[in-house]
Write a protein that holds these residues in place. Structure first.
Motif, PDB file in Angstrom:
ATOM      1  N   LYS A 156      -9.087   0.117   1.831  1.00 47.76           N
ATOM      2  CA  LYS A 156      -9.362   1.090   0.527  1.00 47.76           C
ATOM      3  C   LYS A 156      -7.750   1.188  -0.023  1.00 47.76           C
ATOM      4  N   ASP A 157      -7.694   1.335  -1.338  1.00 48.86           N
ATOM      5  CA  ASP A 157      -6.145   1.377  -1.632  1.00 48.86           C
ATOM      6  C   ASP A 157      -5.715   2.821  -1.922  1.00 48.86           C
ATOM      7  N   ASN A 158      -5.938   3.526  -0.784  1.00 49.82           N
ATOM      8  CA  ASN A 158      -5.455   4.772  -0.360  1.00 49.82           C
ATOM      9  C   ASN A 158      -4.861   4.791   1.027  1.00 49.82           C
ATOM     10  N   ILE A 159      -4.751   3.565   1.587  1.00 46.12           N
ATOM     11  CA  ILE A 159      -4.479   3.138   3.026  1.00 46.12           C
ATOM     12  C   ILE A 159      -3.174   2.408   2.797  1.00 46.12           C
ATOM     13  N   ALA A 160      -2.120   3.041   3.375  1.00 38.95           N
ATOM     14  CA  ALA A 160      -0.746   2.225   3.410  1.00 38.95           C
ATOM     15  C   ALA A 160      -0.706   0.987   4.199  1.00 38.95           C
ATOM     16  N   PHE A 161      -0.058  -0.020   3.587  1.00 38.75           N
ATOM     17  CA  PHE A 161       0.182  -1.225   4.240  1.00 38.75           C
ATOM     18  C   PHE A 161       1.573  -1.718   3.546  1.00 38.75           C
ATOM     19  N   ALA A 162       2.390  -1.912   4.539  1.00 38.77           N
ATOM     20  CA  ALA A 162       3.896  -2.205   4.219  1.00 38.77           C
ATOM     21  C   ALA A 162       3.756  -3.197   2.994  1.00 38.77           C
ATOM     22  N   GLY A 163       4.379  -3.248   2.165  1.00 40.56           N
ATOM     23  CA  GLY A 163       4.803  -4.329   1.101  1.00 40.56           C
ATOM     24  C   GLY A 163       3.820  -4.388   0.047  1.00 40.56           C
ATOM     25  N   VAL A 164       2.712  -3.860   0.080  1.00 41.10           N
ATOM     26  CA  VAL A 164       1.576  -3.950  -0.715  1.00 41.10           C
ATOM     27  C   VAL A 164       1.476  -2.525  -1.420  1.00 41.10           C
ATOM     28  N   PRO A 165       1.581  -2.666  -2.977  1.00 41.58           N
ATOM     29  CA  PRO A 165       1.683  -1.547  -3.717  1.00 41.58           C
ATOM     30  C   PRO A 165       0.086  -0.824  -3.605  1.00 41.58           C
ATOM     31  N   CYS A 166       0.289   0.461  -3.427  1.00 41.80           N
ATOM     32  CA  CYS A 166      -0.814   1.633  -3.291  1.00 41.80           C
ATOM     33  C   CYS A 166      -1.130   2.302  -4.247  1.00 41.80           C
ATOM     34  N   THR A 167      -2.294   2.005  -4.915  1.00 42.66           N
ATOM     35  CA  THR A 167      -2.183   2.823  -6.275  1.00 42.66           C
ATOM     36  C   THR A 167      -2.962   4.256  -5.888  1.00 42.66           C
ATOM     37  N   ASN A 168      -3.932   4.297  -4.947  1.00 43.82           N
ATOM     38  CA  ASN A 168      -4.326   5.546  -4.777  1.00 43.82           C
ATOM     39  C   ASN A 168      -5.691   5.709  -5.923  1.00 43.82           C
ATOM     40  N   GLY A 169      -5.869   4.631  -6.731  1.00 41.30           N
ATOM     41  CA  GLY A 169      -6.671   4.674  -7.977  1.00 41.30           C
ATOM     42  C   GLY A 169      -6.275   5.006  -9.058  1.00 41.30           C
ATOM     43  N   THR A 170      -4.904   5.382  -9.086  1.00 44.06           N
ATOM     44  CA  THR A 170      -4.269   6.188 -10.295  1.00 44.06           C
ATOM     45  C   THR A 170      -2.918   5.598 -10.742  1.00 44.06           C
ATOM     46  N   SER A 171      -2.447   5.789 -11.797  1.00 44.00           N
ATOM     47  CA  SER A 171      -1.082   5.559 -12.188  1.00 44.00           C
ATOM     48  C   SER A 171      -0.114   6.693 -12.174  1.00 44.00           C
ATOM     49  N   MET A 172      -0.746   7.600 -11.429  1.00 44.26           N
ATOM     50  CA  MET A 172       0.181   9.008 -11.512  1.00 44.26           C
ATOM     51  C   MET A 172       1.433   8.986 -10.839  1.00 44.26           C
ATOM     52  N   VAL A 173       1.431   8.006  -9.730  1.00 44.00           N
ATOM     53  CA  VAL A 173       2.964   7.537  -9.383  1.00 44.00           C
ATOM     54  C   VAL A 173       2.582   6.229  -8.962  1.00 44.00           C
ATOM     55  N   GLU A 174       3.804   5.457  -8.928  1.00 45.03           N
ATOM     56  CA  GLU A 174       3.999   3.720  -8.463  1.00 45.03           C
ATOM     57  C   GLU A 174       4.762   4.005  -7.187  1.00 45.03           C
ATOM     58  N   TRP A 175       3.779   3.222  -5.935  1.00 46.13           N
ATOM     59  CA  TRP A 175       4.379   3.474  -4.679  1.00 46.13           C
ATOM     60  C   TRP A 175       3.954   2.182  -3.876  1.00 46.13           C
ATOM     61  N   THR A 176       5.059   1.766  -3.223  1.00 45.51           N
ATOM     62  CA  THR A 176       4.766   0.395  -2.270  1.00 45.51           C
ATOM     63  C   THR A 176       5.359   1.236  -0.804  1.00 45.51           C
ATOM     64  N   PRO A 177       4.158   1.173  -0.041  1.00 44.76           N
ATOM     65  CA  PRO A 177       4.538   1.894   1.438  1.00 44.76           C
ATOM     66  C   PRO A 177       5.479   0.902   2.170  1.00 44.76           C
ATOM     67  N   LYS A 178       6.124   1.414   2.949  1.00 44.62           N
ATOM     68  CA  LYS A 178       6.986   0.933   3.981  1.00 44.62           C
ATOM     69  C   LYS A 178       6.610   0.945   5.381  1.00 44.62           C
ATOM     70  N   VAL A 179       5.438   1.459   5.527  1.00 45.09           N
ATOM     71  CA  VAL A 179       4.586   1.626   6.792  1.00 45.09           C
ATOM     72  C   VAL A 179       3.247   1.264   6.692  1.00 45.09           C
ATOM     73  N   ASP A 180       2.693   1.081   7.955  1.00 41.96           N
ATOM     74  CA  ASP A 180       1.216   0.660   8.150  1.00 41.96           C
ATOM     75  C   ASP A 180       0.594   1.691   8.716  1.00 41.96           C
ATOM     76  N   ALA A 181      -0.709   1.726   7.869  1.00 44.34           N
ATOM     77  CA  ALA A 181      -1.703   2.827   8.524  1.00 44.34           C
ATOM     78  C   ALA A 181      -1.967   2.382  10.271  1.00 44.34           C
ATOM     79  N   THR A 182      -2.377   3.528  11.042  1.00 42.68           N
ATOM     80  CA  THR A 182      -2.967   3.093  12.196  1.00 42.68           C
ATOM     81  C   THR A 182      -4.032   1.902  12.090  1.00 42.68           C
ATOM     82  N   VAL A 183      -5.006   2.177  11.136  1.00 48.22           N
ATOM     83  CA  VAL A 183      -6.202   1.565  11.235  1.00 48.22           C
ATOM     84  C   VAL A 183      -5.971   0.025  10.940  1.00 48.22           C
ATOM     85  N   ALA A 184      -5.072  -0.088   9.833  1.00 44.70           N
ATOM     86  CA  ALA A 184      -4.471  -1.458   9.693  1.00 44.70           C
ATOM     87  C   ALA A 184      -4.005  -2.142  10.803  1.00 44.70           C
ATOM     88  N   THR A 185      -2.966  -1.494  11.427  1.00 42.61           N
ATOM     89  CA  THR A 185      -2.621  -1.952  12.769  1.00 42.61           C
ATOM     90  C   THR A 185      -3.751  -2.500  13.795  1.00 42.61           C
TER      91      THR A 185
END
Length: 534
Positions: free
Chosen positions: A106-135
């Motif tokens: 889901k696009d509220n889950i951090a995955f380093a290097g991949v933009p994370c929109t959280n479904g909104t254009s409120m902020v632009e953010w590309t995480p540097k970390v991976d969520a535990t579930v992704a790892t």
């Protein structure tokens, strides 16, 4: 407040700033107090300036072990399902639990290097970390193939608010895929991925699962770490599996469940390895003779779950027929009344504004022991700007306005009242679950609604009215923390067009940390009956 250090020489703060900030808080300072405060705040600023960088403790992935390639936003997003695509897998997985499986996050889950929109254009953010579930997915041999679109700020049950566009139901274009994990459900429902991970605070796994005809589990609160996922409210945040079959649901849950030492929802979670095994119990259940698969299991049919205002009679009939079939599998089925259930969603509604507005939109997570994604937090101030507010969908905008209203008109006493009532309601479910192993009810009161043609240009109120009552059976178990699973059990006519047939979902609720019971009961029903032919 105790003072650790005062640097009398570090008078970096101007007295005018101290006086001005106090005045904004409605406080008038004497000259002596202002002067003293300048020294105290200057010392605090000196300490802040000399704190070490926190990057050394962040879960920044080893890209040689967890490489990712082909990061892009696809031109063809599967009728709204994709937010971004990537190919990522572990070079040395610790198990083959998910070997050969493709998974969307889901696009509220951090995955380093991949933009994370959280479904909104409120902020632009590309995480540097991976969520535990992704790892954990990659450690189990799974391949992450992208980010699934989600609704605006994860605060809609209708799939028409994502910044990436409408998400269409896999069974009927032009109808909702549910929300907020809309893309996660569509991608699984269309076969674009084998599995996905969604998040659930009011039903955001189970609503799209029921809408799209897939299996979705909101685990027990704290069963799956929420580390590296954008919060709504830590008291109701859940992440969990969305799959086409119950066994796949068990498989993905087994891969991602268990404490990770970061998430304070889990600090008291002490489960032995056997309690975190879900696949073997499911396999054992479905290997039994059909008439004895659920022998010894007591299922309580929650009467209040069938008494929702405006509930579609076709949903009621479909789910009741499905529940009756449990007796052919050896289960004991009986009605149960929990009057508090009718209060539960109302308490959810009135308890959300203060903490969720602060945590979900402003990033205020003080009081929680968990991973703070500070680079994203720095993008939001103490109040939303007009641009940020205008970028919100109707649900998130309503949340923010409610947050401002509740902060001014009600405050902590009201929040405390709601939390006390949540405990009262949770106890009522616990009491019923001493008699029954499972509570059964419709997941949703009606089938997926039609999508508005022009998104939410129709206005906040009209847009919200499309899903009134949708979370009546789902949100109570976010508050209480009980595991709740939605399984498809048939088709019903769409309310707007009787010629369109859409999935109906049955919700199963178990005792806390007995997620496996939801899976076993659902697996038995799935083994015995083909929901698509009912």
């Amino acid at each position: 407040m105790s003072i650790v250090r005062v640097d009398a020489e570090a008078a970096s703060v101007a007295v005018e700033d101290v006086v001005d900030i106090a005045a904004k808080g409605g406080i008038k300072l004497s000259d002596q107090m202002a002067a003293d405060f300048v020294t105290l705040v200057s010392g605090l600023e000196a300490v802040i300036a000399n704190l070490p960088d926190d990057s050394c403790v962040m879960p920044i992935p080893d890209l040689s072990k967890y490489p990712r390639t082909d990061i892009h936003v696809p031109e063809d997003n599967n009728l709204g399902g994709w937010a971004a695509k990537v190919t990522a897998k572990c070079t040395a997985p610790t198990s083959d639990l998910l070997k050969g499986r493709t998974i969307a996050l889901k696009d509220n889950i951090a995955f380093a290097g991949v933009p994370c929109t959280n479904g909104t254009s409120m902020v632009e953010w590309t995480p540097k970390v991976d969520a535990t579930v992704a790892t954990r997915v990659m450690d189990a041999g799974g391949t992450i193939v992208g980010k699934a679109a989600c609704e605006n700020a994860c605060f809609e049950g209708l799939s028409a608010s994502a910044s990436t566009g409408h998400v269409h139901n896999p069974w009927a274009q032009g109808f909702s895929a549910g929300g907020s994990s809309s893309g996660s459900a569509r991608l699984v429902g269309t076969g674009a991925v084998d599995m996905s991970i969604g998040c659930d605070q009011a039903g955001s796994i189970r609503i799209p699962a029921a809408s799209c005809g897939i299996v979705g589990l909101k685990p027990t609160w704290g069963m799956v770490p929420y580390t590296g996922i954008i919060n709504l409210d830590a008291a109701i945040d859940h992440a969990g599996p969305m799959t086409r079959t119950v066994r796949d649901c068990a498989l993905l849950l087994e891969a991602i469940a268990g404490p990770d030492t970061w998430d304070d929802r889990q600090l008291l979670l002490e489960l032995d390895d056997a309690r975190l095994k879900f696949v073997k119990p499911v396999d054992e259940i479905v290997s039994k003779p059909r008439s004895r698969m659920l022998s010894g299991i007591k299922i309580g049919v929650l009467q209040e779950g069938f008494q929702i205002d405006g509930q579609d009679e076709n949903i009621v009939k479909c789910v009741q027929v499905a529940v009756d079939k449990f007796e052919t599998l050896g289960a004991e089925v009986a009605p149960v009344s929990i009057p508090e259930h009718k209060l539960a969603s109302l308490v959810w509604m009135s308890s959300l504004a203060l903490p969720c507005g602060r945590q979900a939109l402003l990033g205020g997570m003080e009081g929680r022991k968990q991973l703070y994604m500070t680079d994203r937090l720095a993008l939001v101030g103490p109040r939303l700007t007009q641009q940020q507010f205008d970028s919100l969908g109707p649900g998130a905008a309503n949340l923010y306005l409610n947050h401002l209203w509740f902060s001014e008109k009600h405050g902590p006493a009201h929040q405390g009242k709601c939390m006390n009532l949540q405990k009262f309601i949770s106890d009522a479910y616990d009491k019923a679950l001493k008699e029954f192993d499972i509570l059964a009810m419709p997941t949703l009161p009606h089938p997926a609604p039609k999508l508005p043609e022009n998104g939410y240009e129709e206005g906040m109120l009209k847009f919200a009215m499309r899903t009134t009552g949708m979370i009546t059976n789902t949100s109570p178990f976010d508050n209480s923390g009980h595991p709740a699973l939605s399984i498809p059990v048939g088709f019903v006519p769409a309310r707007e067009d009787a010629n369109v047939k859409l999935p109906a979902g049955l919700q199963l609720v178990a005792r806390k940390y007995s997620d496996v019971d939801c899976l076993k009961v659902a697996a038995a029903w799935e083994k015995a009956y083909d929901w698509k032919s009912l």
